[in-house]
Design an enzyme around this catalytic site. Structure first.
Site, mmCIF file in Angstrom:
data_model
loop_
_atom_site.group_PDB
_atom_site.id
_atom_site.type_symbol
_atom_site.label_atom_id
_atom_site.label_comp_id
_atom_site.label_asym_id
_atom_site.label_seq_id
_atom_site.Cartn_x
_atom_site.Cartn_y
_atom_site.Cartn_z
ATOM 1 N N GLU A 164 0.800 -1.219 0.000
ATOM 2 C CA GLU A 164 0.000 0.000 0.000
ATOM 3 C C GLU A 164 0.840 1.279 0.000
ATOM 4 O O GLU A 164 0.780 2.090 0.926
ATOM 5 C CB GLU A 164 -0.940 0.021 1.210
ATOM 6 C CG GLU A 164 -1.931 -1.132 1.245
ATOM 7 C CD GLU A 164 -2.935 -1.036 2.385
ATOM 8 O OE1 GLU A 164 -3.955 -1.719 2.317
ATOM 9 O OE2 GLU A 164 -2.676 -0.272 3.349
ATOM 10 N N GLU A 360 -5.184 -8.586 0.974
ATOM 11 C CA GLU A 360 -5.798 -8.252 2.267
ATOM 12 C C GLU A 360 -7.292 -8.048 2.055
ATOM 13 O O GLU A 360 -7.715 -7.445 1.071
ATOM 14 C CB GLU A 360 -5.232 -6.954 2.875
ATOM 15 C CG GLU A 360 -3.853 -7.062 3.458
ATOM 16 C CD GLU A 360 -3.398 -5.745 4.076
ATOM 17 O OE1 GLU A 360 -4.270 -4.967 4.549
ATOM 18 O OE2 GLU A 360 -2.183 -5.482 4.085
#
Length: 459
Positions: A164, A360
């Site tokens: 991320e 995720e």
């Protein structure tokens, strides 16, 4: 049964700074989190800092057995740059021994390691030089990546460069959630560019060092849905997708920064400083696969009275509060599993159907003890429902031809979450902070075991 592809990866994801503990021990140097907690502990939930987290440094051997008990065949975590190379140059033999045993035991247990290099844990020695604002960070990261591949490439064949990257960019330079917690759109773009080039340097090192294996990047994908089909709202959606998705996904897959993004940055006097060789390096170092983290969608509308040139992302797109949304009240995040199908189709149609996986997906809930039964087990039916809903839409995307090869939940054991500490829990296992980090499986862990063993969802 809704069958998933053969050899589908069922697992969980975590990171070194959120799980290992021993943050000031065993030769590790400080990261920005260690120093920020030292400088401003009041910013952190319940005085919960990065020193101990879930203490997997001590418990990893038993934790790997716990992974197998709930059917996990894969686990993604990260290496701590500050542990492996405490000064950026010198190899820490204790770290090498720790990680080699960790990864060996995972392989022996049938838990495939997917190893990430950076999960928001900038070394303090580099932060003192400006961190990702400094071009020196690009080659420093490339050296770290090369070192990791050399030390562990015989044990790990799936690697990712960043988790991320948009989060440490926005949170550090626009929103105040990560150090240095400043608001400077121009710096944020430069930090983003150096992060992108650091990713490129790591892929470049991988191609040089690793005789086999695959490398990718993990991106948080929150597809933008516009308030309406009015041109101004659609322009806001385009801006949001350019900044939040295409800024890293296009260079990773195609080796180029989107022209529309370059134009948008130029129009707002936000173009970063670059080097002449960057374009060629980027084009030559694309990835083998993509990891996509999905929690919530983006809802956007045209901004009112935007500044020109833009001083903030809110000048390019504004948040839209969709009245029909379903919310997880503990995180304040919208629950919209339909987006996972849209993401799957996006990867199929817009990104040459590159192999990808859900790296995720999960649900954070506070005060889970409320849902503990007489035996001490958390009855987290809400988490099971959340994952079933998302997996149903993911399955639709796979059936439509999208090349998704795995699903990893966040997370395996309850972990430390930055400024939020342990406020919200995500794990398949509960961690008791008052009883030496004792692990207790939740109902979702039993459910996940059945899911993984069947490799299918019930109709």
């Amino acid at each position: 049964m809704k069958q998933f592809p053969e050899n589908f990866l069922w697992g969980a994801a975590a990171s070194a700074p959120q799980t290992e503990g021993h943050s000031s021990k065993n030769g590790k140097s400080p990261s920005t989190w260690d120093k920020w907690f030292e400088l401003a502990p009041e910013k952190f939930n319940a005085d919960q800092g990065p020193e101990n987290t879930s203490n997997m440094y001590e418990f990893y051997a038993d934790d790997i057995k716990r992974m197998r008990k709930i059917g996990m065949n894969s686990f993604r975590t990260s290496i701590a740059w500050t542990r492996l190379l405490p000064d950026g140059k010198t190899l820490n033999p204790e770290a090498v021994a720790f990680y080699r045993d960790y990864f060996t035991k995972m392989n022996e247990a049938g838990v495939k390691p997917i190893m990430n290099l950076f999960h928001f844990d900038m070394p303090w020695w580099l932060m003192e030089k400006g961190g990702w604002e400094n071009r020196e960070s690009v080659e420093a990261f490339g050296f770290y990546a090369k070192t990791a591949f050399e030390q562990f490439g015989d044990l790990v064949d799936m690697w990712t460069t960043f988790n991320e990257p948009m989060v440490h960019i926005e949170s550090g330079y626009l929103y105040g959630y990560h150090y240095p917690a400043i608001h400077d759109f121009k710096k944020a773009v430069q930090v983003g560019y150096h992060t992108l080039m650091a990713h490129v340097a790591a892929v470049e090192a991988f191609r040089q060092v690793m005789p086999k294996g695959q490398i990718g990047i993990i991106l948080n994908v929150s597809p933008a849905y516009s308030r309406s089909d009015e041109p101004a709202d659609l322009k806001a959606k385009e801006n949001a997708d350019l900044l939040n998705i295409k800024s890293f996904l296009d260079p990773a897959v195609f080796g180029t920064v989107p022209e529309k993004l370059v134009t948008l940055l130029a129009e707002n006097e936000l173009l970063p400083v670059t080097e002449a060789a960057d374009k060629a390096r980027m084009a030559a170092n694309t990835v083998d696969f993509i990891g996509l983290n999905y929690y919530q969608p983006g809802r956007v509308q045209a901004p009112t009275n935007p500044k020109q040139p833009a001083q903030d992302v809110s000048d390019l797109f504004a948040h839209y509060d969709w009245p029909d949304k379903k919310i997880n009240p503990y995180r304040g995040w919208e629950i919209y599993p339909e987006a996972l199908y849209d993401v799957a189709i996006m990867m199929r149609d817009e990104y040459r159907n590159i192999p990808w996986y859900v790296s995720e997906n999960g649900m954070g809930v506070a005060d889970e003890e409320r849902f503990m039964d007489e035996s001490g087990e958390i009855q987290d039916d809400y988490r099971i429902e959340f994952m079933i809903d998302h997996l149903n839409y993911l399955h639709q995307g796979i059936e439509a031809g999208s090349q998704c090869f795995g699903y990893q939940a966040w997370t395996f054991v309850d972990c430390w979450s930055w400024l939020n500490g342990y406020r919200n829990r995500y794990g398949f296992y509960r961690v008791d902070l008052e009883d030496n980090y004792k692990r207790t499986v939740k109902k979702s862990g039993h459910w996940f075991k059945e899911l993984a063993e069947r490799n299918a969802l019930p109709e």
